[in-house]
Design an enzyme around this catalytic site. Structure first.
Site, PDB file in Angstrom:
ATOM      1  N   GLN A   7     -66.047  54.948 -64.114  1.00  0.00           N
ATOM      2  CA  GLN A   7     -66.476  54.721 -62.777  1.00  0.00           C
ATOM      3  C   GLN A   7     -66.875  56.100 -61.978  1.00  0.00           C
ATOM      4  O   GLN A   7     -65.913  57.000 -61.917  1.00  0.00           O
ATOM      5  CB  GLN A   7     -65.891  53.842 -61.839  1.00  0.00           C
ATOM      6  CG  GLN A   7     -66.305  53.684 -60.479  1.00  0.00           C
ATOM      7  CD  GLN A   7     -65.682  52.582 -59.641  1.00  0.00           C
ATOM      8  OE1 GLN A   7     -64.730  53.101 -58.947  1.00  0.00           O
ATOM      9  NE2 GLN A   7     -65.952  51.332 -59.448  1.00  0.00           N
ATOM     10  N   CYS A  37     -66.021  51.806 -52.508  1.00  0.00           N
ATOM     11  CA  CYS A  37     -64.939  52.504 -51.729  1.00  0.00           C
ATOM     12  C   CYS A  37     -65.077  52.744 -50.628  1.00  0.00           C
ATOM     13  O   CYS A  37     -65.973  53.122 -50.178  1.00  0.00           O
ATOM     14  CB  CYS A  37     -64.594  53.808 -52.789  1.00  0.00           C
ATOM     15  SG  CYS A  37     -63.297  54.584 -52.112  1.00  0.00           S
ATOM     16  N   LYS A  52     -70.685  48.695 -58.904  1.00  0.00           N
ATOM     17  CA  LYS A  52     -69.528  48.008 -58.192  1.00  0.00           C
ATOM     18  C   LYS A  52     -69.754  48.173 -56.713  1.00  0.00           C
ATOM     19  O   LYS A  52     -69.890  49.281 -55.894  1.00  0.00           O
ATOM     20  CB  LYS A  52     -68.216  48.352 -58.430  1.00  0.00           C
ATOM     21  CG  LYS A  52     -67.055  47.297 -57.696  1.00  0.00           C
ATOM     22  CD  LYS A  52     -65.636  47.524 -58.202  1.00  0.00           C
ATOM     23  CE  LYS A  52     -64.912  46.592 -57.291  1.00  0.00           C
ATOM     24  NZ  LYS A  52     -63.290  46.996 -57.389  1.00  0.00           N
ATOM     25  N   ASN A  94     -64.679  39.975 -57.663  1.00  0.00           N
ATOM     26  CA  ASN A  94     -63.627  40.818 -57.573  1.00  0.00           C
ATOM     27  C   ASN A  94     -62.506  40.680 -56.266  1.00  0.00           C
ATOM     28  O   ASN A  94     -63.629  40.498 -55.243  1.00  0.00           O
ATOM     29  CB  ASN A  94     -63.874  42.208 -57.801  1.00  0.00           C
ATOM     30  CG  ASN A  94     -62.669  43.319 -57.372  1.00  0.00           C
ATOM     31  OD1 ASN A  94     -62.723  44.224 -56.577  1.00  0.00           O
ATOM     32  ND2 ASN A  94     -61.815  43.295 -58.371  1.00  0.00           N
ATOM     33  N   GLY A  95     -61.536  40.563 -56.283  1.00  0.00           N
ATOM     34  CA  GLY A  95     -60.410  40.382 -55.022  1.00  0.00           C
ATOM     35  C   GLY A  95     -59.720  39.477 -55.117  1.00  0.00           C
ATOM     36  O   GLY A  95     -60.274  38.486 -55.173  1.00  0.00           O
ATOM     37  N   ASP A  96     -58.308  40.002 -54.844  1.00  0.00           N
ATOM     38  CA  ASP A  96     -57.268  39.031 -54.642  1.00  0.00           C
ATOM     39  C   ASP A  96     -57.020  38.234 -55.836  1.00  0.00           C
ATOM     40  O   ASP A  96     -56.474  36.997 -55.566  1.00  0.00           O
ATOM     41  CB  ASP A  96     -57.545  38.329 -53.440  1.00  0.00           C
ATOM     42  CG  ASP A  96     -57.072  39.114 -52.156  1.00  0.00           C
ATOM     43  OD1 ASP A  96     -56.693  40.226 -52.433  1.00  0.00           O
ATOM     44  OD2 ASP A  96     -57.249  38.495 -51.185  1.00  0.00           O
ATOM     45  N   GLY A 124     -58.052  44.015 -60.278  1.00  0.00           N
ATOM     46  CA  GLY A 124     -57.469  45.495 -59.818  1.00  0.00           C
ATOM     47  C   GLY A 124     -56.041  45.397 -59.633  1.00  0.00           C
ATOM     48  O   GLY A 124     -55.171  45.265 -60.219  1.00  0.00           O
TER      49      GLY A 124
END
Length: 377
Positions: A74, A104, A143, A205-207, A229
């Site tokens: 990335q 980010c 992303k 993506n996420g949690d 992640g």
């Protein structure tokens, strides 16, 4: 369980390791791969300009090996010439895919026009990405987050523009830049991105901290895969457990204490192999406590691991900790009921059934976000 393909890549599972600044280095990626069922791993984000300058720390971020495949790198940046040149360099090094960071939230990244700042200039961003796509044969992915804030949810429009520019896949984190990593993931927002594109896969993506969370993400959003992640750092076994759950509907038991110790020790040994004993042990001071969160009582261990300076220190600490931990075990060697581990909880938000100001289900501890892409950057 469905497979996932984009561009020339055919992944063994639709479960991806997300870039996690300061954590998803080569040792951690190797630990994840050895446990199994991860389809694609991605490096920490790295500055495109630093790669071109052959910056030693930037090159360390993309260090790989034969076992670390397929690998995506990335990158971030806002200068088209630098992004294109960095992409060509990575292709020449054998990287399987290049991911452009548009998610980010760190000010240091956004200030130079990278990260979440790219979501505010759709035409400029799409033009930059098109140049990257046309410069190489490997797939280019992006992303992003849902948008800059709740009033500017630009992800669906940006996803359509990026599909037209030729990207092979979109990965979307279900929060805005303004949220950072606070609050809860918006599943409806991710689904709107899925609905916005025509042919390319969208990866949610996420949690995702459990197999159940992965299934909810897939079923609620229609996304083609999930990228994990922080959940992988909380639980390195999440890929193999999630793959089994999606295939069979069966939840595998949590790893035994002995297995957690084995994997933690392997992680330390790989840190020492890649970074040397002194730096590897120093870096492991922030890694060990995350393993210990599922040990049960661990104050003795945590007080020692944050002062780790050698492999011999680790062996001594571990032996003393196992002896100290015995007081919390029953006659079978398992934790007494009062010290039993609580399951991970979900932290998703569905705007169709909940008001937008509903707080997170729980205030959980979180991996801290670095002030920049990585402490080594």
């Amino acid at each position: 369980m469905p497979s996932l393909s984009f561009g020339s890549l055919k992944l063994i599972t639709p479960l991806l390791l997300s870039p996690l600044a300061g954590y998803t280095n080569l040792p951690f990626r190797r630990v994840i791969r050895e446990l199994g069922q991860v389809g694609l791993c991605t490096t920490d984000l790295v500055n495109a300009r630093s790669l071109l300058e052959q910056n030693r720390k930037a090159l360390k971020l993309i260090e790989s090996c034969a076992e670390d495949h397929p690998l995506a790198v990335q990158i971030f940046g806002a200068v088209p010439e630098e992004m294109v040149a960095a992409t060509r360099l990575l292709e020449s090094l054998g990287v399987a895919s290049v991911d452009v960071n548009m998610g980010c939230p760190v000010r240091k990244v956004c200030h130079v026009g990278g990260g979440s700042a790219m979501m505010t200039e759709l035409d400029r961003t799409a033009a930059l990405v098109r140049q990257m796509v046309e410069a190489v044969r490997i797939p280019i992915t992006c992303k992003m987050r849902l948008g800059w804030d709740d009033d500017n949810l630009t992800a669906p429009d940006l996803a359509r523009a990026l599909e037209d520019a030729g990207v092979a896949a979109i990965m979307v984190h279900g929060r805005t830049r303004q949220q950072g990593f606070d609050g809860s993931v918006n599943l409806v927002g991710i689904r709107r991105v899925v609905e916005a594109v025509h042919h390319i896969p969208v990866i949610g993506n996420g949690d995702i901290t459990s197999p159940e969370a992965a299934r909810i993400m897939l079923e609620s959003t229609g996304c083609a895969g999930v990228s994990i992640g922080r959940g992988a750092f909380y639980n390195p076994w999440i890929f193999v457990h999630t793959a089994h759950y999606l295939e069979t509907g069966e939840l595998l038991p949590e790893p035994e204490f002995s297995e957690r110790i084995r994997v933690m020790t392997r992680h330390l040994d790989l840190m020492i192999e890649v970074f040397g004993e002194n730096l590897g042990c120093t870096m492991f001071r922030k890694v060990g406590p995350w393993y210990a969160k599922r040990f049960g009582p661990a104050s003795f261990f945590n007080k020692g691991i944050v002062r780790l300076s050698s492999r011999a220190d680790y062996d001594t600490l571990l032996a003393r900790y196992i002896e100290w931990r015995a007081q919390f075990l029953d006659e079978t060697g398992h934790l007494l009921p009062k010290y039993a581990l609580r399951p991970q909880v979900l932290n998703f938000r569905n705007e169709e059934t909940e008001p937008s100001d509903v707080p997170a289900v729980t205030r959980r501890e979180a991996i801290p976000v670095p002030a920049g892409p990585n402490e080594l950057w």
